[in-house]
Design an enzyme around this catalytic site. Structure first.
Site, mmCIF file in Angstrom:
data_model
loop_
_atom_site.group_PDB
_atom_site.id
_atom_site.type_symbol
_atom_site.label_atom_id
_atom_site.label_comp_id
_atom_site.label_asym_id
_atom_site.label_seq_id
_atom_site.Cartn_x
_atom_site.Cartn_y
_atom_site.Cartn_z
ATOM 1 N N GLU A 233 0.714 -1.111 0.209
ATOM 2 C CA GLU A 233 0.104 -0.012 0.007
ATOM 3 C C GLU A 233 0.776 1.274 0.010
ATOM 4 O OE1 GLU A 233 -2.883 -0.005 3.177
ATOM 5 O OE2 GLU A 233 -3.687 2.060 2.579
ATOM 6 N N ALA A 372 0.651 -1.158 11.003
ATOM 7 C CA ALA A 372 0.182 -2.293 10.646
ATOM 8 C C ALA A 372 -0.110 -2.130 9.159
ATOM 9 C CB ALA A 372 -0.916 -2.781 11.384
ATOM 10 N N GLU A 374 -3.076 -3.814 6.459
ATOM 11 C CA GLU A 374 -4.617 -4.660 6.616
ATOM 12 C C GLU A 374 -4.381 -5.619 5.573
ATOM 13 O OE1 GLU A 374 -4.229 -1.311 5.782
ATOM 14 O OE2 GLU A 374 -5.700 -0.879 4.235
ATOM 15 N N ASN A 375 -3.391 -6.093 5.002
ATOM 16 C CA ASN A 375 -3.558 -7.243 3.780
ATOM 17 C C ASN A 375 -4.960 -8.096 4.215
ATOM 18 O OD1 ASN A 375 -1.048 -5.874 2.916
ATOM 19 N ND2 ASN A 375 -0.145 -7.183 4.626
ATOM 20 N N GLU A 407 -7.025 -3.076 12.371
ATOM 21 C CA GLU A 407 -6.668 -3.744 11.032
ATOM 22 C C GLU A 407 -7.837 -4.918 10.712
ATOM 23 O OE1 GLU A 407 -4.111 -2.582 9.248
ATOM 24 O OE2 GLU A 407 -3.981 -1.442 10.977
#
Ligand SMILES: *[C@@H]1O[C@H](CO)[C@@H](O)[C@H](O)[C@H]1NC(C)=O
Ligand SMILES: *[C@@H]1O[C@H](CO)[C@@H](O)[C@H](O)[C@H]1NC(C)=O
Ligand SMILES: *[C@@H]1O[C@H](CO)[C@@H](O)[C@H](O)[C@H]1NC(C)=O
Length: 973
Positions: A233, A372, A374-375, A407
């Site tokens: 991202e 973090a 968030e895949n 997430e």
């Protein structure tokens, strides 16, 4: 694995003969990534395919090179009006030809539907070989494909129609700056037909933490272990494989990954099959095939090759959740695992939509830049499970729980439904942030997360948004690589705070139904801000036009000051834009022009002495209002729990009524309301709208305050006052006043690590504040703990580390500083590192130490570039370090610039950090003179904000120091 299998391993290759297995090893070495098949027929088919591929490639590169017919062609503009996507220059491909596609956005004539991806990373040589086969649908006749690719060496390409016939590639161009690849074919892509594009490519694992990159951790024996992981991202998927790298191009992904036996591989979905590739590959590699994903955006794809272990648990309905960590941290992942399963259960029922993937993995990544990512199904975290004792400190635990919750929310809100374009990133973040607090609040009610929301988001956002140099949340994003520069604290925190206000006036049930409706409508697809406002309006039965209301908050900068005046039986309520620099004069507070003229739709909430439990709501629809009230009312408190994004000014008499209430019976108001009064009073004084004696009078009630959020708010304002006054008359008296207020609460919280979560937070907060204002008992006790830690190696309560380190350094000398510096250099734990960095900037009476500390920031092996701001911030906040920090910034500006890889965003935060407490006309002159005529790039907004703040500090001191001094003299005896 059978012999048959071994025999049948075949490789997609462009050059070798189809005859012999004996050549397989060398085939591999020449050509890399391969498709592994299970029977001979497929093997032959593959080889035939390979031959065709070769021929196609030869034709592609040697065939007739027609002049491009589409050069200069205007791309379809499918973005909101007002944005200008046309590049202002002629892009050139790597071979010098004109690159025919003149737009940062891809054309929408072709839509990818499926990616077959094979990746073979080598963690030793850092080489990556890959192959991607993209299936796409043609929406409109065309003869070219444009997709993204960055730093990939393209080996072979092949375009085929659905029946497997090749299309002739007549031109292939790469445009490095635009990260685009252009492929032109002789035959047309026909509308409503499907095609495939196959590309083989080579690249290297990145050393920076973006794209597909190499990372490492150290085992307890000091061994360095490597892992390869991704962070895509917003625009780094294109550095790992060629793709249509825009969020609205959702497709299904299927991955095969090659790895060594001692590693594991992770992807968004679970492994469905593992093959042994046999001895041909050298030492016997394995390949994992993963289950195909649902439709998803490229930036959410993730894969990892590592040697981690995991803990696993199931949710109530049996969904598998795992936390993966380096083996030494395994037992510390329990908090993460428990949180994730609970929160997943909570949001499945909150959204009313099951989590859409077959598993969820949480992976701890060393040196991850963000908190973090968030895949989908494979969330990556910074140091999620790394703390040195068995139990993390309360604030670290809270950080872990909050981050995981956010997430997880994004698995629906962001992943299942995704923004159409990056413009709406703040909106998705805003909802995710609000829901993060809500989710944690439901799970741990005693943490009082909605109260904490206002000190974490609303108050900081209002502080910045009250400057002339602010900006509106909604900003056109043209080039997604600018996202970091475009979206700042204002976008994210104000975004979250206005969503909080929205969710409050909607009520939770409507919100919940609305979000269910929204996600159900747009799942596996993308959506934009208008659509979410529409769905929410629909869920209020069109009683509120959400778009009309919210546009006034998102399309103009700033926020309102609501002024309440009693006029007989009526309450008059007016709104104006709130600016800290109000004495700039009336003419400027409406500048720059806003199409809403700095008026807002304000949901004004209030409670009164008649019933402090019932919240009344009235709307100011871009207007002022007046309404009847009970003339007997003793007090009115507006903006209940500070859920609104506005400030409230009362008449003096009404302020004193509230001050009396606080002094006599403060618990009639909620903790958030008390915090909100403190925040408004101090801020209005800062803006010159309220004389200093009102916030001071109000703060007197704090001798009885025992709650976290009011204290956190007050301490923030006290410390800012102290820093600003550090060179003027009232300073020492003010510190004495702080000691007077803090003494009862420090005695109440004590030193024993006990009590609720909130108790632990408040203890850490007030004891640290007491050390800063030099409260004797606290300092003495904290120093003795420091000595025991330093001399007898006694362990410290994790919640007390901040206060103990800070007392040790501030009231210690060289030996204490050196001891902490050594501790800093030997820790691997992020939270510990940051605590120590903050403490190391606090010595007094020894400029040499401060100077030495500043110099250390120039060595990126000692202090990580991302931590340099912390160091400058704490040194600048130390009255003895303020000018040293400024001199350092000037002296090493170019050096730091190159340290940050010329990131002007980082330079911006350095300017803010170093100048925040400057408060004399001479400082202002210094800063303007130094930066005069210098091009600071996108740091220019931070510079403007800083100059505005210095001017504000000067004005505030001039106006208030006498009164503060007089008031303190009177009240301290
Ligand atoms: C877009 O940019 C080009 C080049 O600077 C300019 O000619 C054109 O007028 C701009 N269009 C709009 C709508 O601003
Ligand atoms: C992707 O791979 C699967 C099985 O490995 C195959 O059935 C499918 O046709 C492939 N799709 C493309 C676009 O190559
Ligand atoms: C990477 O290269 C090393 C040395 O050439 C080799 O031993 C190892 O098996 C390779 N690993 C993979 C996954 O290719």
């Amino acid at each position: 694995m059978s012999d048959q299998d071994v025999d049948d391993v075949a490789f997609l290759t462009g050059t070798d003969s189809p005859t012999g297995q004996p050549q397989k090893k060398s085939l591999y070495e020449n050509n890399g990534v391969a498709a592994c098949s299970h029977n001979r027929a497929l093997c032959i088919a593959t080889i035939v395919f390979a031959l065709l591929f070769t021929i196609a490639i030869i034709i592609a590169f040697t065939g007739p090179q027609s002049d491009c017919t589409c050069a200069g062609e205007k791309p379809p503009n499918y973005v909101d009006e007002g944005t200008n996507l046309t590049r202002t220059f002629i892009p050139r491909a790597t071979n010098g030809q004109i690159f025919p596609w003149n737009n940062v956005r891809l054309p929408t004539t072709l839509k990818p539907s499926k990616y077959n991806l094979t990746i073979h990373p080598n963690l030793t040589t850092l080489e990556v070989r890959g192959q991607v086969c993209i299936e796409f649908h043609c929406e409109k006749d065309t003869h070219f494909i444009v997709l993204h690719s960055q730093n990939l060496t393209i080996m072979d390409k092949l375009v085929q129609d659905k029946r497997g016939h090749n299309l002739t590639i007549v031109k292939i161009l790469e445009y490095a700056d635009g990260q685009q690849l252009y492929i032109e074919t002789r035959e047309k892509f026909k509308k409503r037909h499907n095609y495939t594009l196959t590309i083989r490519f080579n690249t290297k694992l990145n050393k920076n933490p973006t794209g597909f990159y190499i990372s490492s951790y150290t085992t307890s024996d000091g061994d360095r272990r490597y892992l390869a992981t991704t962070n895509f991202e917003p625009t780094y998927a294109r550095t790992a494989f060629p793709c249509f790298d825009e969020p609205h191009f959702k497709a299904k992904f299927k991955l095969t990954i090659f790895r060594d036996r001692f590693h594991i591989a992770l992807f968004n979905t679970p492994v469905v099959n593992t093959d042994d590739l046999g001895f041909y590959m050298g030492t016997g590699l394995l390949s994992d095939d993963f289950q195909e994903t649902s439709e998803m955006s490229t930036y959410l794809v993730a894969f990892i090759v590592c040697d981690y272990t995991n803990l696993r648990k199931e949710t109530e309905r049996g969904l598998s959740v795992s936390v993966y960590t380096p083996p030494p941290s395994k037992n510390q992942s329990i908090i993460a695992l428990d949180t994730a399963t609970h929160i997943l259960d909570f949001f499945e029922s909150f959204f009313g939509i099951p989590y859409p993937l077959p598993k969820l993995d949480l992976v701890s990544i060393p040196n991850f830049i963000e908190d973090a990512a968030e895949n989908w199904g494979l969330i990556t975290f910074r140091d999620i499970a790394s703390y040195d004792s068995t139990q993390p400190s309360t604030s670290v635990e809270q950080w872990i729980v909050k981050t995981i919750t956010r997430e997880i929310v994004q698995q629906w809100f962001g992943n299942l439904v995704t923004m159409k374009w990056w413009d709406d990133l703040w909106l998705f973040h805003g909802f995710a942030t609000y829901l993060e607090y809500l989710g944690v609040d439901k799970y741990f009610q005693e943490w009082k997360m909605m109260d904490q929301f206002i000190i974490d988001k609303t108050q900081p956002a209002m502080a910045l948004d009250a400057l002339v140099s602010s900006h509106s949340i909604n900003t056109a994003v043209q080039n997604p690589s600018d996202i970091d520069n475009i979206f700042d604290t204002i976008s994210y925190s104000k975004g979250a705070a206005v969503i909080y206000m929205l969710c409050n006036f909607l009520q939770e049930e409507i919100l919940q139904n609305g979000l269910n409706d929204y996600i159900t409508t747009y799942k596996y697809s993308t959506s934009d801000i208008k659509e979410i406002w529409n769905v929410l309006s629909r869920n209020t039965n069109e009683s509120i036009n959400i778009k009309t209301v919210m546009d006034t908050w998102t399309h103009q900068m700033g926020f309102p000051l609501v002024t309440l005046t009693k006029e007989g039986n009526e309450l008059s309520v007016t709104q104006t834009r709130f600016l800290l620099t109000a004495d700039i004069g009336n003419s400027t507070y409406l500048q720059p022009k806003s199409k809403y003229d700095y008026k807002w739709y304000i949901p004004l909430t209030y409670i009164t002495s008649n019933d402090s439990e019932v919240t009344n709501t009235v709307w100011l629809n871009m207007t002022d209002i007046r309404f009847e009230i009970d003339p007997e009312l003793k007090w009115i408190k507006a903006n209940v729990n500070q859920t609104g994004f506005y400030r409230v000014m009362y008449e003096e008499e009404m302020w004193y009524a509230l001050i009396d209430l606080l002094k006599n019976n403060h618990t009639v108001l909620s903790a958030a309301d008390r915090a909100s009064l403190i925040d408004d009073a101090f801020t209005l004084c800062r803006a010159g709208l309220l004389k200093a004696s009102i916030p001071l009078e109000l703060s007197l009630y704090l001798v009885k305050e025992k709650d976290y959020v009011p204290w956190a708010t007050a301490i923030e304002h006290f410390q800012n006052w102290a820093r600003r006054m550090s060179e003027s008359l009232p300073y020492k008296l003010f510190l004495k006043y702080m000691r007077k207020l803090l003494k009862p609460i420090t005695q109440y919280v004590g030193w024993k690590s006990s009590g609720s979560h909130i108790n632990q937070l408040i203890r850490a907060k007030v004891l640290s504040a007491a050390v800063l204002c030099e409260l004797n008992e606290t300092v003495t006790h904290a120093k003795s703990l420091f000595q025991k830690w330093m001399l007898n190696n006694e362990t410290l309560d994790p919640n007390l580390k901040e206060v103990v380190y800070s007392a040790g350094i501030k009231f210690g000398g060289m030996a204490e500083w050196q001891f902490c510096w050594n501790a800093y250099n030997s820790t691997n734990i992020a939270s510990e590192r940051i605590l120590l960095l903050k403490a190391l900037g606090q010595p007094r009476g020894d400029p040499w130490l401060l100077q030495r500390y500043l110099i250390e920031t120039l060595d990126k092996n000692t202090i990580r570039p991302e931590d340099v701001t912390i160091v400058l911030e704490v040194v600048a906040a130390n009255p003895e370090g303020k000018l040293l920090a400024w001199r350092h910034l000037k002296a090493y500006w170019p050096t730091m610039h190159s340290l940050f890889g010329n990131s002007t965003t980082m330079m911006g935060s350095l300017i803010s950090a170093v100048t925040a407490h400057l408060s004399t006309p001479y400082d202002y002159y210094e800063v303007t003179t130094y930066f005069n005529g210098m091009n600071v790039g996108s740091a220019s907004r931070a510079l403007q904000q800083s100059l505005e703040i210095i001017q504000l500090n000067i004005n505030w001191l001039n106006k208030n120091k006498e009164e503060i001094y007089t008031w303190l003299r009177k009240n301290l005896n």
